[in-house]
Design an enzyme around this catalytic site. Structure first.
Site: not given
Length: 472
Positions: A187, A194-195, A190-191, A133
């Site tokens: 990961k 993030e959104y 994590h994303n 990332s």
């Protein structure tokens, strides 16, 4: 270094991420062989490497590529996720020898990584699936790296992966998360976070723009100021930069000429789907994914405005004070991260990974998109009790006591003036649900028993019970 000294590492896939990762590896003192499906790209990359060219060995075929790497080989795949990874592994496999290692550093779905790891183990091959990332800049200068797969294979390449990773106060942001697809799962979450983080920031931006009538140039200093306090993070920092940027073509603020239709690569959706499977709600992430999907429905939204009238109306300035918006974002962020880490905890139990919860927060402190000051405090809270919902950890509970009213007031004001704030509103609902010891699911259980005789528990007795619905 001359090409006569064989590199121990090779990389396939010289797109933006692959090229930058290869340069990062070379810059840390490791020569690297490279190959790309478009053959001439390897030579172009070698030329572009400049001062690092002596560390790069371009190749024109897979056979040449494999032969250029010193045994035991460590081969990094930076190819598109999905079938392409399997196809690449299939053509590589006959060329490899015992102890050669394939590392999928792309954006794979963790179930694909599980499958590939199991297949590799069944035939005595070595395989790692690592989440990387940080985007283009992270790949080049230091990403956050989340490893998964065979632990001994990870230990073999750990020195190099930690060397190329981001550093937080000297500590490498690269850790082995567990077997199989654990790294890619971390990961993925994590994303998803993030959104949600991005969506909540966008919602507050919308309130400043449409509610308070602030121009982009006036919004930028607000974000810049927040980046000096508890919200200090990469996403708040770049939000200030984006708001303050001017379009060279028109002279207008860049934000004012960007189409409001957000793209996605699917990892947020994956997070929402897997959370449902694990019965671990990530409602703030769900709302963010839905908001992105709705953003693409431009014609429908235009038709809705024509039919019902424009939605957002001005808001009195004193109803959305700077501090209220800052506190609301802070409370929403805690709720979102609490959901994300709860999902990781549920996955750890479900898949038998023993995910290192404090280390996940530590790995995210630098290099990745959601890096923020708050993650250091989350790492400490998870070190104290890895199973505790972060909202209930003393440090974050104290913050929520001071900020949840701001979140509630902001959401109420936004909704009453027609502003869409789905992620922030969901964060309020989650917070209120998690502080209500007796909710309303008793009605749902009564309904289920009425129409399906599913039974229910009683407050005053053990066991399964039924209501008097059939007594006439």
């Amino acid at each position: 270094m001359s090409h006569s000294a064989k590199p121990s590492y090779g990389l396939i896939g010289l797109g933006t991420m692959g090229s930058n990762l290869a340069l990062n590896i070379a810059e840390k003192g490791n020569s690297i062989a490279v190959f790309n499906r478009t053959i001439k790209r390897a030579d172009e990359f070698h030329t572009e490497a400049g001062d690092l060219a002596s560390m790069v060995v371009p190749t024109t075929s897979l056979e040449e590529f494999v032969n250029a790497i010193e045994r035991p080989r460590n081969i990094i795949l930076m190819v598109p996720a999905g079938p392409v990874v399997d196809q690449q592994m299939d053509v590589l496999r006959p060329l490899l020898e015992a102890d050669d290692l394939i590392i999928d550093a792309g954006n794979a779905h963790f179930e694909d990584t599980n499958r590939r790891a199991e297949m590799a183990a069944s035939v005595g091959e070595l395989f790692l699936g690592i989440g990387v990332s940080g985007g283009e800049e992270g790949a080049r200068y230091g990403p956050s790296i989340m490893g998964g797969g065979d632990q001994s294979a990870w230990q073999r390449v750990e020195p190099v992966l930690q060397a190329i990773s981001a550093k937080y106060e000297g500590m490498p942001c690269a850790t082995w998360m567990g077997e199989g697809g654990a790294g890619h799962f971390v990961k993925m979450v994590h994303n998803g976070i993030e959104y949600a983080d991005m969506q909540m920031i966008a919602e507050v931006y919308g309130l400043m723009r449409d509610g308070l009538g602030m121009e982009a140039g006036k919004i930028a200093p607000v974000f810049n100021g927040w980046n000096e306090g508890p919200l200090k993070s990469y996403l708040i920092e770049i939000s200030g930069n984006v708001a303050g940027a001017t379009d060279p073509k028109t002279g207008a603020p860049v934000l004012d000429i960007i189409l409001d239709s957000a793209g996605q690569k699917g990892t947020g959706r994956w997070t929402a789907i897997e959370a449902l499977k694990l019965a671990s709600p990530v409602s703030v992430i769900d709302a963010a994914v839905a908001a992105r999907n709705l953003s693409s429905r431009l014609e429908e939204r235009q038709a809705g405005e024509t039919l019902f009238g424009a939605s957002p109306t001005p808001i009195p300035a004193d109803s959305l004070l700077n501090k209220m918006m800052e506190n609301a974002l802070l409370a929403g962020k805690i709720a979102c991260y609490a959901q994300g880490f709860a999902m990781l905890s549920a996955a750890s139990k479900n898949y038998g990974w023993s995910l290192p919860m404090p280390q996940i927060a530590e790995v995210w402190r630098e290099g990745c998109i959601i890096r923020s000051t708050m993650l250091n405090d989350m790492a400490q809270a998870l070190s104290d009790d890895a199973e505790l919902n972060l909202m209930l950890a003393p440090f974050f509970a104290d913050i929520l006591k001071d900020t949840h009213d701001s979140l509630r007031q902001l959401v109420a004001t936004a909704i009453s003036h027609g502003h869409s704030v789905p992620a922030l509103a969901t964060a309020v609902a989650y917070f209120d649900t998690m502080r209500t010891s007796r909710g309303t699911a008793n009605m749902i259980q009564g309904q289920r028993d009425f129409f399906g005789a599913h039974s229910f528990g009683r407050l005053d007795a053990q066991g399964a019970h039924h209501g008097p619905w059939g007594m006439g």
